[in-house]
Design a protein around this motif. Structure first.
Motif, PDB file in Angstrom:
ATOM      1  N   ASN A 182      83.764  54.445 107.646  1.00 36.94           N
ATOM      2  CA  ASN A 182      82.645  55.060 108.113  1.00 36.94           C
ATOM      3  C   ASN A 182      81.431  54.316 108.172  1.00 36.94           C
ATOM      4  O   ASN A 182      81.199  53.407 108.673  1.00 36.94           O
ATOM      5  CB  ASN A 182      82.683  56.422 107.408  1.00 36.94           C
ATOM      6  CG  ASN A 182      81.950  57.584 108.200  1.00 36.94           C
ATOM      7  OD1 ASN A 182      80.890  57.467 108.330  1.00 36.94           O
ATOM      8  ND2 ASN A 182      82.430  58.190 109.149  1.00 36.94           N
ATOM      9  N   GLU A 183      80.208  54.858 107.627  1.00 37.16           N
ATOM     10  CA  GLU A 183      79.238  54.066 107.932  1.00 37.16           C
ATOM     11  C   GLU A 183      79.240  52.844 107.010  1.00 37.16           C
ATOM     12  O   GLU A 183      78.714  51.817 107.132  1.00 37.16           O
ATOM     13  CB  GLU A 183      77.817  54.731 107.259  1.00 37.16           C
ATOM     14  CG  GLU A 183      77.662  54.965 105.771  1.00 37.16           C
ATOM     15  CD  GLU A 183      78.721  56.027 105.252  1.00 37.16           C
ATOM     16  OE1 GLU A 183      79.070  56.146 103.916  1.00 37.16           O
ATOM     17  OE2 GLU A 183      79.140  57.028 105.780  1.00 37.16           O
ATOM     18  N   GLN A 184      80.185  52.833 105.838  1.00 33.14           N
ATOM     19  CA  GLN A 184      80.345  51.529 105.086  1.00 33.14           C
ATOM     20  C   GLN A 184      81.059  50.440 105.982  1.00 33.14           C
ATOM     21  O   GLN A 184      81.004  49.407 105.460  1.00 33.14           O
ATOM     22  CB  GLN A 184      81.269  52.093 103.793  1.00 33.14           C
ATOM     23  CG  GLN A 184      80.533  52.953 103.074  1.00 33.14           C
ATOM     24  CD  GLN A 184      79.145  52.398 102.388  1.00 33.14           C
ATOM     25  OE1 GLN A 184      78.892  51.365 101.839  1.00 33.14           O
ATOM     26  NE2 GLN A 184      78.224  52.909 102.874  1.00 33.14           N
ATOM     27  N   TYR A 185      81.721  50.912 107.063  1.00 37.80           N
ATOM     28  CA  TYR A 185      82.390  49.891 107.901  1.00 37.80           C
ATOM     29  C   TYR A 185      81.204  49.023 108.739  1.00 37.80           C
ATOM     30  O   TYR A 185      81.185  47.916 108.813  1.00 37.80           O
ATOM     31  CB  TYR A 185      83.016  50.562 109.164  1.00 37.80           C
ATOM     32  CG  TYR A 185      83.953  49.536 109.992  1.00 37.80           C
ATOM     33  CD1 TYR A 185      84.818  49.113 109.899  1.00 37.80           C
ATOM     34  CD2 TYR A 185      83.240  49.654 111.394  1.00 37.80           C
ATOM     35  CE1 TYR A 185      85.343  48.055 110.721  1.00 37.80           C
ATOM     36  CE2 TYR A 185      83.899  48.659 112.322  1.00 37.80           C
ATOM     37  CZ  TYR A 185      84.703  47.775 111.945  1.00 37.80           C
ATOM     38  OH  TYR A 185      85.317  47.292 113.025  1.00 37.80           O
ATOM     39  N   GLY A 186      80.216  49.880 109.010  1.00 37.60           N
ATOM     40  CA  GLY A 186      78.942  49.087 109.416  1.00 37.60           C
ATOM     41  C   GLY A 186      78.347  48.190 108.362  1.00 37.60           C
ATOM     42  O   GLY A 186      77.679  47.316 108.860  1.00 37.60           O
ATOM     43  N   VAL A 187      78.497  48.704 107.174  1.00 42.45           N
ATOM     44  CA  VAL A 187      77.619  47.772 106.094  1.00 42.45           C
ATOM     45  C   VAL A 187      78.675  46.429 106.041  1.00 42.45           C
ATOM     46  O   VAL A 187      78.152  45.470 105.728  1.00 42.45           O
ATOM     47  CB  VAL A 187      77.703  48.464 104.695  1.00 42.45           C
ATOM     48  CG1 VAL A 187      77.314  47.732 103.537  1.00 42.45           C
ATOM     49  CG2 VAL A 187      76.638  49.638 104.896  1.00 42.45           C
ATOM     50  N   ALA A 188      80.011  46.794 105.983  1.00 44.37           N
ATOM     51  CA  ALA A 188      80.854  45.526 106.019  1.00 44.37           C
ATOM     52  C   ALA A 188      80.567  44.639 107.150  1.00 44.37           C
ATOM     53  O   ALA A 188      80.843  43.555 107.032  1.00 44.37           O
ATOM     54  CB  ALA A 188      82.276  46.173 106.080  1.00 44.37           C
ATOM     55  N   LYS A 189      80.318  45.203 108.296  1.00 44.03           N
ATOM     56  CA  LYS A 189      80.158  44.410 109.536  1.00 44.03           C
ATOM     57  C   LYS A 189      78.989  43.597 109.395  1.00 44.03           C
ATOM     58  O   LYS A 189      78.977  42.221 109.705  1.00 44.03           O
ATOM     59  CB  LYS A 189      80.121  45.318 110.709  1.00 44.03           C
ATOM     60  CG  LYS A 189      79.796  44.509 112.184  1.00 44.03           C
ATOM     61  CD  LYS A 189      79.866  45.617 113.218  1.00 44.03           C
ATOM     62  CE  LYS A 189      79.764  44.780 114.601  1.00 44.03           C
ATOM     63  NZ  LYS A 189      78.628  44.218 114.792  1.00 44.03           N
ATOM     64  N   GLU A 190      77.963  44.071 108.960  1.00 46.29           N
ATOM     65  CA  GLU A 190      76.513  43.416 108.621  1.00 46.29           C
ATOM     66  C   GLU A 190      76.677  42.396 107.497  1.00 46.29           C
ATOM     67  O   GLU A 190      76.117  41.287 107.693  1.00 46.29           O
ATOM     68  CB  GLU A 190      75.425  44.492 108.371  1.00 46.29           C
ATOM     69  CG  GLU A 190      74.170  44.017 107.802  1.00 46.29           C
ATOM     70  CD  GLU A 190      73.388  42.927 108.851  1.00 46.29           C
ATOM     71  OE1 GLU A 190      72.501  42.304 108.345  1.00 46.29           O
ATOM     72  OE2 GLU A 190      73.765  43.097 110.064  1.00 46.29           O
TER      73      GLU A 190
END
Length: 304
Positions: A182-190
């Motif tokens: 979820n939003e942690q996927y965005g954190v992983a991407k960054e």
């Protein structure tokens, strides 16, 4: 040299200024975030959390807007660019006709601010370094406070992160993987982007359980894997599985290697500091300049 470290170290000071702003999202409005690179990732994280709390939000890259003339139906378009000069983001504004536009930047008198209906200019958060670090954390906290206020100005996690990373011999690792849902996927991407930008390493980002379905084929004893956990049984099992396969694991969770309790995504503000310091430290060990990575600049200008 080492502007990057100074800019990471000042994160608590930057976060102390978030309370000076009163910005709120409205549930009867539809929001679209537009940005490139780290600014796109900011929108991705915030949008995921907004939708979780009943807001209507999506995110699109500036590049997709200008190449495909793609303009989602929206009430408010939020354009994010640290310098206010990223070509795709600035050009995208012109496509959002008869729509309220909000610019978020760290530079006064930029091309972005001249075109938006309303602006938030955080010039005190601007950075000397090419790579976005403290400004990313500040803007993320600012936007998430539009959903629910959280004061992170007294954080001690920065020292915990430094102690953890300094205890690891990063010379032993050349493959960095970041996993989150979820939003942690965005954190992983960054996260992957930070290590790639500063240290020019081989990086990946995936959902945690998706990593088991193919990507783990490239795992070796030189792999360092960060799991941004939502404190689930499945993620703990995955961490143990990958450790047994020889990888170095950093589990970020309430009881993990880096102790950060999951809090509906608002904790993303704290979690994103980890890869910033990993990227900095690995760059130094490789003899690279994290302030000025090869082939990169603060403003990506598309020349015609």
């Amino acid at each position: 040299m080492n502007y990057t470290l100074k800019e990471i170290n000042r994160i608590p000071k930057l976060l102390s200024r978030v309370k000076d702003y009163n910005f709120k999202f409205e549930k009867n409005k539809k929001y679209t975030f537009i940005g490139c690179g780290s600014s796109y990732n900011l929108g991705l994280i915030v949008s995921k959390i907004m939708n979780k709390f009943g807001y209507n939000s999506n995110v699109i890259s500036g590049g997709e807007v200008i190449v495909f003339d793609e303009v989602p139906k929206t009430d408010i378009a939020i354009f994010i660019s640290r310098t206010g000069e990223s070509t795709e983001t600035v050009q995208a504004i012109e496509r959002f006709k008869n729509i309220k536009t909000i610019g978020i930047t760290c530079t006064s008198n930029s091309s972005l601010t001249k075109k938006c209906t309303e602006n938030y200019i955080f010039d005190f958060a601007n950075e000397e370094s090419v790579v976005m670090t403290g400004s990313f954390v500040f803007i993320l906290n600012f936007l998430l406070n539009g959903i629910e206020f959280h004061d992170y100005s007294n954080i001690t996690i920065l020292n915990n992160i430094k102690n953890l990373v300094d205890s690891i011999d990063l010379k032993n690792y050349n493959h960095f993987v970041f996993l989150g849902f979820n939003e942690q996927y965005g954190v992983a991407k960054e996260s992957a982007l930070k290590v790639q930008e500063m240290a020019m390493q081989n990086v990946e980002f995936h959902e945690p359980l998706e990593y088991r379905h193919g990507p783990k084929s490239t795992l070796t004893e030189k792999s360092l894997i960060v799991i941004y956990s939502k404190d689930t049984y499945e993620e703990r099992v995955l961490a143990n599985e990958l450790r047994n396969m020889g990888a170095k694991i950093i589990l970020v969770s309430e009881d993990g290697d880096l102790k950060i309790k999951y809090n509906n995504g608002f904790d993303s503000i704290l979690r994103i500091i980890l890869p910033q310091y990993i990227g900095f430290k690995k760059a130094i060990l490789e003899g690279l300049d994290p302030d000025n990575p090869k082939n990169l600049s603060k403003s990506v200008i598309l020349k015609r």
